[in-house]
Design an enzyme around this catalytic site. Sequence first.
Site, PDB file in Angstrom:
ATOM      1  N   LYS A  87      10.147 -14.113  28.990  1.00  0.00           N
ATOM      2  CA  LYS A  87      11.322 -14.389  28.154  1.00  0.00           C
ATOM      3  C   LYS A  87      11.440 -15.907  27.979  1.00  0.00           C
ATOM      4  O   LYS A  87      11.514 -16.654  28.966  1.00  0.00           O
ATOM      5  CB  LYS A  87      12.555 -13.818  28.856  1.00  0.00           C
TER       6      LYS A  87
HETATM    7  O1  G3P Z   1      20.448  -9.982  27.367  1.00  0.00           O
HETATM    8  C1  G3P Z   1      21.325 -11.068  27.241  1.00  0.00           C
HETATM    9  C2  G3P Z   1      22.572 -10.781  27.952  1.00  0.00           C
HETATM   10  O2  G3P Z   1      22.353 -10.701  29.335  1.00  0.00           O
HETATM   11  C3  G3P Z   1      23.689 -11.686  27.664  1.00  0.00           C
HETATM   12  O3  G3P Z   1      24.802 -10.919  27.815  1.00  0.00           O
HETATM   13  O4  G3P Z   1      27.156 -10.453  28.164  1.00  0.00           O
HETATM   14  O5  G3P Z   1      26.133 -12.579  29.063  1.00  0.00           O
HETATM   15  O6  G3P Z   1      26.515 -12.269  26.625  1.00  0.00           O
HETATM   16  P1  G3P Z   1      26.227 -11.609  27.928  1.00  0.00           P
END
Ligand code: G3P
Length: 216
Positions: A87
């Site tokens: 990633k």
């Molecule tokens: O896959 C990306 C994710 O982990 C981000 O999620 O909820 O931190 O915006 P969030």
Amino acid sequence: MKFFIDTANLAQIKEAHDLGILDGVTTNPSLMAKEGIKGQDAVMQHYRDICSIVDGPVSAEVIATDFKGIVDEGMKLAALHENIVVKVPMIKEGVKAIKYFSDNDIKTNCTLVFSAGQAILAAKAGATMVSPFIGRIDDANWDGVQLIEQIVNVYNAQGFMTEVLAASIRSPLHIVKCAEAGADICTCPLSSILGLLNHPLTDIGLAKFLEDAKNL
Ligand code: G3P
């Protein structure tokens, strides 16, 4: 649409896997830190542990932000297991590294994507997957699902093979909307996946069936 779980929590990964619907896993440094994993060896072992649970792509994020650092780190991660997807953040050095990985048959997930332009660059560089963060876009008062639609349309129009991986999912409705928009993959917290099960009419209907079954 493939279902990935967006967590580094082994118990949650097992629970989603036991449902029989899990195709892969995504992690990021914030999710790894949340599990209290400390030190390079522990991080590497944790990725191996995840790969032993799920037979599908497991995204492992690089920390480096320069080309050489990203490549060195990505090669080490890719060597851990055949299912590891490196990633890489959507930055200039990241795009260069994605091209390098693509030329060397190493799968990549381009992360922190917030626009169609960034998604085009990632695809041009040969990213295997691109991760638009739709929840964070909604948080900023734009429309995250609309971005998924736009990227899917651009990729279809141009014949790009990069898979659209909808990330930063916050609800079961996000999953449904991403499926409608044509996302190839949705990576979700366990709560959003389990939320898809819920409907009050299912609960009411089942209670009635079980009640009537007593008269059989
Ligand atoms: O896959 C990306 C994710 O982990 C981000 O999620 O909820 O931190 O915006 P969030």
